[in-house]
Design a protein around this motif. Structure first.
Motif, PDB file in Angstrom:
ATOM      1  N   UNK A   1      89.749  72.249  51.146  1.00 11.67           N
ATOM      2  CA  UNK A   1      88.787  72.025  50.066  1.00 11.67           C
ATOM      3  C   UNK A   1      88.046  73.312  49.705  1.00 11.67           C
ATOM      4  N   UNK A   2      87.568  73.420  48.470  1.00  6.69           N
ATOM      5  CA  UNK A   2      86.802  74.600  48.060  1.00  6.69           C
ATOM      6  C   UNK A   2      85.453  74.648  48.768  1.00  6.69           C
ATOM      7  N   UNK A   3      84.939  75.863  48.941  1.00  6.65           N
ATOM      8  CA  UNK A   3      83.649  76.059  49.616  1.00  6.65           C
ATOM      9  C   UNK A   3      82.736  76.865  48.697  1.00  6.65           C
ATOM     10  N   UNK A   4      81.595  76.278  48.342  1.00  4.39           N
ATOM     11  CA  UNK A   4      80.633  76.963  47.485  1.00  4.39           C
ATOM     12  C   UNK A   4      79.847  77.991  48.288  1.00  4.39           C
ATOM     13  N   UNK A   5      79.534  79.108  47.647  1.00  2.00           N
ATOM     14  CA  UNK A   5      78.662  80.101  48.262  1.00  2.00           C
ATOM     15  C   UNK A   5      77.260  79.523  48.408  1.00  2.00           C
ATOM     16  N   UNK A   6      76.450  80.145  49.264  1.00  4.93           N
ATOM     17  CA  UNK A   6      75.127  79.587  49.546  1.00  4.93           C
ATOM     18  C   UNK A   6      74.182  79.696  48.354  1.00  4.93           C
ATOM     19  N   UNK A   7      74.486  80.576  47.413  1.00  6.76           N
ATOM     20  CA  UNK A   7      73.650  80.621  46.207  1.00  6.76           C
ATOM     21  C   UNK A   7      74.206  79.748  45.090  1.00  6.76           C
ATOM     22  N   UNK A   8      75.330  79.098  45.350  1.00  5.90           N
ATOM     23  CA  UNK A   8      75.896  78.164  44.387  1.00  5.90           C
ATOM     24  C   UNK A   8      76.547  78.813  43.184  1.00  5.90           C
TER      25      UNK A   8
ATOM     26  N   UNK B   1      85.008  83.805  58.117  1.00  4.65           N
ATOM     27  CA  UNK B   1      84.071  84.086  59.203  1.00  4.65           C
ATOM     28  C   UNK B   1      82.666  83.648  58.824  1.00  4.65           C
ATOM     29  N   UNK B   2      82.284  83.829  57.557  1.00  5.80           N
ATOM     30  CA  UNK B   2      80.952  83.433  57.128  1.00  5.80           C
ATOM     31  C   UNK B   2      80.576  84.058  55.803  1.00  5.80           C
ATOM     32  N   UNK B   3      79.301  83.955  55.465  1.00  2.00           N
ATOM     33  CA  UNK B   3      78.776  84.424  54.177  1.00  2.00           C
ATOM     34  C   UNK B   3      77.550  85.303  54.411  1.00  2.00           C
ATOM     35  N   UNK B   4      77.326  86.234  53.504  1.00  2.00           N
ATOM     36  CA  UNK B   4      76.062  86.964  53.549  1.00  2.00           C
ATOM     37  C   UNK B   4      74.954  86.060  53.024  1.00  2.00           C
TER      38      UNK B   4
ATOM     39  N   UNK C   1      81.605  87.026  50.832  1.00  2.00           N
ATOM     40  CA  UNK C   1      82.220  86.171  51.837  1.00  2.00           C
ATOM     41  C   UNK C   1      83.017  87.053  52.774  1.00  2.00           C
ATOM     42  N   UNK C   2      83.030  86.701  54.058  1.00  2.00           N
ATOM     43  CA  UNK C   2      83.777  87.445  55.068  1.00  2.00           C
ATOM     44  C   UNK C   2      84.992  86.621  55.474  1.00  2.00           C
ATOM     45  N   UNK C   3      86.188  87.161  55.239  1.00  2.00           N
ATOM     46  CA  UNK C   3      87.414  86.432  55.563  1.00  2.00           C
ATOM     47  C   UNK C   3      88.231  87.213  56.584  1.00  2.00           C
TER      48      UNK C   3
ATOM     49  N   UNK D   1      76.405  77.483  70.627  1.00  2.00           N
ATOM     50  CA  UNK D   1      75.338  76.751  69.938  1.00  2.00           C
ATOM     51  C   UNK D   1      74.578  77.617  68.942  1.00  2.00           C
ATOM     52  N   UNK D   2      74.870  78.930  68.880  1.00  2.00           N
ATOM     53  CA  UNK D   2      74.182  79.785  67.905  1.00  2.00           C
ATOM     54  C   UNK D   2      75.106  80.189  66.759  1.00  2.00           C
ATOM     55  N   UNK D   3      76.227  79.493  66.632  1.00  2.00           N
ATOM     56  CA  UNK D   3      77.137  79.741  65.508  1.00  2.00           C
ATOM     57  C   UNK D   3      76.403  79.633  64.186  1.00  2.00           C
ATOM     58  N   UNK D   4      76.757  80.491  63.261  1.00  2.00           N
ATOM     59  CA  UNK D   4      76.217  80.412  61.910  1.00  2.00           C
ATOM     60  C   UNK D   4      77.338  80.641  60.910  1.00  2.00           C
ATOM     61  N   UNK D   5      77.165  80.062  59.748  1.00  2.00           N
ATOM     62  CA  UNK D   5      78.077  80.343  58.651  1.00  2.00           C
ATOM     63  C   UNK D   5      77.470  81.320  57.662  1.00  2.00           C
ATOM     64  N   UNK D   6      76.143  81.450  57.715  1.00  2.00           N
ATOM     65  CA  UNK D   6      75.432  82.356  56.813  1.00  2.00           C
ATOM     66  C   UNK D   6      74.715  83.392  57.665  1.00  2.00           C
ATOM     67  N   UNK D   7      74.959  84.685  57.357  1.00  2.00           N
ATOM     68  CA  UNK D   7      74.455  85.772  58.187  1.00  2.00           C
ATOM     69  C   UNK D   7      73.326  86.515  57.486  1.00  2.00           C
ATOM     70  N   UNK D   8      72.187  86.595  58.175  1.00  2.00           N
ATOM     71  CA  UNK D   8      71.049  87.359  57.661  1.00  2.00           C
ATOM     72  C   UNK D   8      71.351  88.854  57.745  1.00  2.00           C
ATOM     73  N   UNK D   9      70.615  89.687  56.994  1.00  2.00           N
ATOM     74  CA  UNK D   9      70.874  91.141  57.015  1.00  2.00           C
ATOM     75  C   UNK D   9      70.764  91.768  58.398  1.00  2.00           C
ATOM     76  N   UNK D  10      69.934  91.201  59.267  1.00  2.00           N
ATOM     77  CA  UNK D  10      69.779  91.751  60.620  1.00  2.00           C
ATOM     78  C   UNK D  10      70.551  90.949  61.666  1.00  2.00           C
TER      79      UNK D  10
END
Length: 897
Positions: A410-417, A468-471, A477-479, A517-526
């Motif tokens: 399925x398609x995946x929307x970015x966090x900013x839509x 891998x995730x999103x900024x 997007x990180x693939x 348990x600390x997995x994330x799909x969205x990665x902060x700048x730090x």
């Protein structure tokens, strides 16, 4: 009574690696009793500060008498001491890890809650009626209780929230409370107060006073709310009609819209509404108005004629009868709409039978996507995953257009839509859907490396390596490719960038995000992400950290496989395990960078008493003139000048499991590797890579070439080599013995021996016809029976059974839910008619794998006796010589000689 013992073992202590020669000679071979003695670490948890660890030790084989499994272990990482808590299911920490609580039964079987101070271990019982629910960051227990109806004073029952101070025991309460949420580190509360005329939304310090931010005039409304503690705002609905937004920071509550303002089509009604997270639009499901029914009149269920039952199979119906259920045909399907709150425009965007994907976080919405499997629904029985087409719908005009055909993920929307990312399995590339323009663009071809699984050898389209995730801004997007991460700028302003600087490909190491348990799909700048680096050549693994500039930092690495269980809430400490052929998956504690590790457990010290083994990679050139790998398991006291029996066992690929620990276990299907190695066998597990349409030949080219390589190296010796396979490798094993007499004997479990009837069979477990396995997945034919008749026959061992000269031990159970029992039995009947040595074991009532422990013990014994007879030259057991007649079943197992 609290038992306190010292268990911290430290990183420098090695177990069983400095044995003397005498000790080596005294080691025993593993037996059935040894298999029953192995244990594992279960349910490991770490406290929020990271000081405390809890876990259990349970038997790997089911043992109802295992008292140790009912004991909870509490480990103190500072003192390296451990507390044993018998008959405790679970322990929870509170008061910044300075205390814990748990439940246990008293002598009468009544459950009681015990509070334990830490680290002293002083305990006391919670004596109050309400449940103990400590609040993180506050000295209170907060729990709900029900006050029963007071018939004398005509007061109906209500829910009461009891807030009790942990030190003084003094309590106050909030009556008639409904849905509630604590915030401000547990020092404040937001709650629904139930009132006769209409509920109120209140908030304030936990001990009060409380402010009312909204009061309803509608009974029983609102009943719940959604709250964002970081923003200190939220929303709720009244009667699913009035939608409100509130702010605790500003003490405001505003009506967003009234559902009555939505001009829905005549004769229709809203059955579901969902507000986007940015509160910009609603997703609605709308259906025709249902006719009014007389509530007092109940329609009788139609009663079937039970004088006979007809099962009708129709050639063009959606599902065969084995898949049909009543509920599936009555699932409601409602048309889907988007309502733009600002413009008050309602647009139909999708029919009821499709799945809708909307950009929930978007500030502005122009398009939504939906997936429709309708064109492919009839193909579900011969495709691995039902494909679907992807449509984009303009929410302003309702115009739709096809943007993807025959997709499988399925398609995946970015966090900013703003963008959606979609993997095209046909073109084998990642596409970007622009949520503003509606255009689709290839975003991965420019990388220059494949983004799909290059080793995928099944007929179905190869899957992507993944995301891998999103900024955090949603613009990148990180693939994954086979080794590295790629940062794709979705704005199109920059070319794809190798986020990991090519380190993975240069060093032939696959870089992947580790599960924890600390997995994330969205990665902060730090952000600092814990990743795994797996060496493709050595099969060793490393645990690294990567920052958002793509810089890698090694944390730990070695000839192990690592698993991270959990990080503490403060991210300062973690618990994990590692394993290889000689080291069990014991529990370790360390700092979050994996420094200062402490080995908490040693749950299988008895391993040092038994003969063990080693594992190494071997590589040779197979009959397709390609490099082939496999794992060779050798007894720990292996002497190259001696001859050993060799068991060749395989399934698909195995070399990636070089560092897997094999605990001695009873056999539920295949031989336990370490059990056989301990008993003087060499076990060889070659990788098999398949060519579509000729899986049997692919197996021959890998397995026979690998076995002959071992003979050339004087590791294996003709006449002392056995073969074993189960299920898919049961098919392969049955094929091999029709093509070679290289093996002195073979065990074939739950095999497909006739691809024609196998293709046309039904899986008893799922009810699915087996077409899909041949056309798209494991059986790897890639075509229908009628498109490849010769190949189906060429891969059917039953047709060539007259060429089998290898004694066979066939194992297939009559309740096999995956492979028809008749397949294994047919091979036995063929061997019987040809008067070739063969035995067929059917554990009555058992399935594809043995679940009954007694049956597992029996199978472990008989399997070893079979291979010992042909490969070690031991005496033939009576069950092989005489058989077991019906009247002897369960009376005389004939294990003796």
């Amino acid at each position: 009574m609290m038992n306190r013992i010292i268990v911290g073992l430290g990183v420098g202590l090695l177990f069983g690696l400095t044995q003397s020669t005498d000790a080596q000679q005294q080691k025993k071979a593993l037996d059935i009793n040894a298999c029953m003695s192995w244990k594992r670490v279960d349910s490991p948890e770490i406290s929020s500060t990271g000081r405390w660890v809890t876990y259990r030790v349970v038997s790997m084989e089911y043992n109802p008498e295992d008292k140790e499994a009912k004991t909870l272990h509490l480990f103190d990482s500072r003192t390296r001491e451990e507390v044993l808590l018998p008959n405790v299911e679970r322990l929870e920490f509170y008061n910044s890890d300075q205390a814990a609580y748990y439940q246990m039964a008293d002598s009468a079987g009544n459950m009681k809650t015990m509070l334990m101070e830490l680290p002293s271990g002083i305990r006391k019982e919670w004596v109050y009626k309400e449940a103990f629910r400590p609040v993180a960051g506050a000295p209170y227990s907060v729990s709900m209780t029900n006050v029963p109806k007071d018939t004398l004073n005509h007061i109906p029952s209500f829910d009461r929230l009891v807030i009790r101070h942990l030190k003084t025991g003094v309590a106050f309460h909030i009556d008639s409370i409904g849905y509630h949420s604590l915030y401000n580190q547990g020092r404040s509360i937001l709650f629904i107060r139930k009132q006769a005329k209409g509920n109120a939304l209140c908030y304030g310090p936990l001990a009060g006073p409380y402010r009312t931010i909204y009061e309803s005039a509608v009974k029983k409304e609102p009943s719940s709310f959604r709250f964002d503690e970081n923003r200190m705002n939220g929303e709720f609905t009244v009667n699913d009609s009035l939608w409100y937004n509130f702010s605790l920071k500003n003490n405001t509550c505003d009506l967003i819209f009234d559902r009555k303002e939505i001009a829905i089509p005549a004769g229709m009604e809203i059955v579901h509404a969902n507000l986007s997270r940015q509160q910009k639009f609603l997703t609605l499901q709308i259906r025709p108005l249902l006719p009014k029914t007389d509530k007092d009149k109940q329609e009788d269920e139609p009663k079937p004629d039970k004088s006979f039952e007809l099962e009708l199979w129709t050639w063009n119906e959606y599902e065969v009868p084995t898949l049909q259920t009543r509920s599936r045909y009555y699932r409601p399907e409602y048309s889907k709409y988007i309502y733009d709150i600002a413009s008050k425009k309602l647009t139909e965007v999708a029919p009821g039978h499709v799945d809708l994907f909307e950009p929930d976080w978007a500030d502005e919405i122009h398009y939504v996507l939906y997936t429709d499997e309708t064109p492919y629904r009839m193909q579900k029985e011969w495709l691995d995953k039902v494909p679907f087409d992807i449509y984009a719908v303009n929410v302003h005009s309702g115009e739709k257009k096809l943007v993807g055909r025959s997709y499988r993920s399925t398609p995946k929307w970015s966090v900013n839509g703003k963008w959606a990312v979609m993997y095209d399995p046909i073109a084998k590339n990642w596409n970007k859907f622009d949520g503003t323009t509606g255009r689709v663009t290839d975003i991965s071809t420019a990388i220059g490396y494949p983004v799909f699984d290059e080793d995928y050898d099944k007929p179905a389209p190869a899957p992507a390596y993944g995301i891998a995730g999103w900024t955090a801004d949603g613009n990148s997007v990180l693939i994954y490719d086979a080794y590295d991460w790629w940062k794709i700028d979705l704005t199109g302003e920059c070319q794809p960038e190798c986020f990991t600087k090519g380190y993975g490909r240069k060093n032939r190491k696959s870089i992947r995000k580790m599960t924890s348990n600390i997995d994330k799909e969205v990665f902060a700048p730090d952000e600092k992400i814990v990743v795994s680096l797996w060496d493709e050549d050595t099969k060793d693994q490393g645990v690294y950290q990567i920052d958002m500039k793509g810089r890698l930092k090694r944390l730990m690495e070695g000839s192990y496989l690592y698993t991270v269980h959990r990080f503490s809430d403060n991210r300062k400490y973690c618990i994990w395990n590692r394993q290889n052929i000689s080291e069990f998956r014991d529990l370790w504690w360390s700092k979050s960078d994996f420094s200062d590790p402490v080995r908490i457990t040693n749950v299988n010290p008895q391993q040092s008493e038994y003969k063990w083994g080693t594992a190494k990679l071997v590589e040779w050139t197979n009959y397709e003139n390609k490099s082939n790998k496999g794992i060779l398991y050798l007894p720990e006291d292996y002497d190259a000048d001696k001859e050993y029996p060799v068991l060749v066992q395989f399934y698909e690929t195995h070399s990636g499991g070089l560092n897997v620990y094999h605990a001695p276990m009873l056999s539920s299907a295949m031989a336990d590797v370490i059990y056989f190695v301990s008993n003087g066998y060499i076990v060889f597990m070659p990788d098999v890579h398949f060519t579509i349409g000729t899986p049997g030949q692919s197996c021959y080219d890998a397995v026979v070439s690998g076995t002959k390589y071992l003979i050339e190296q004087r590791i294996a010796h003709p006449g002392k080599i056995g073969l074993q396979g189960h299920s898919w490798s049961g098919f392969q094993t049955s094929f091999l013995v029709t093509k070679t007499d290289l093996f002195a004997c073979a065990n074939i479990g739950a095999p497909i021996t006739d691809m024609v009837t196998g293709y046309l069979g039904i899986r008893n477990g799922s009810g699915l016809p087996r077409y899909f396995m041949y056309e798209e997945t494991q059986s790897r034919m890639g075509k229908t029976l009628w498109e490849a008749k010769d190949k189906y026959l060429a891969n059917s061992a039953i047709v060539e059974a007259d060429k089998i000269h290898t004694p066979l031990l066939i194992w297939h159970n009559d309740k096999d839910e995956a492979v028809p029992y008749e397949q294994g039995r047919a091979l036995y009947l063929a061997m019987r008619r040809l008067q070739r040595p063969a035995w067929h074991l059917n554990y009555k009532g058992e399935g594809h794998f043995l679940g009954n422990q007694a049956a597992q013990k029996d199978w472990t014994i008989r399997m070893m006796q079979f291979f010992d007879y042909y490969l070690k030259g031991t005496k033939e057991p009576r069950w092989m010589k005489e058989g077991i007649h019906l009247r002897e079943r369960g009376i005389d197992q004939k294990y003796d000689y």
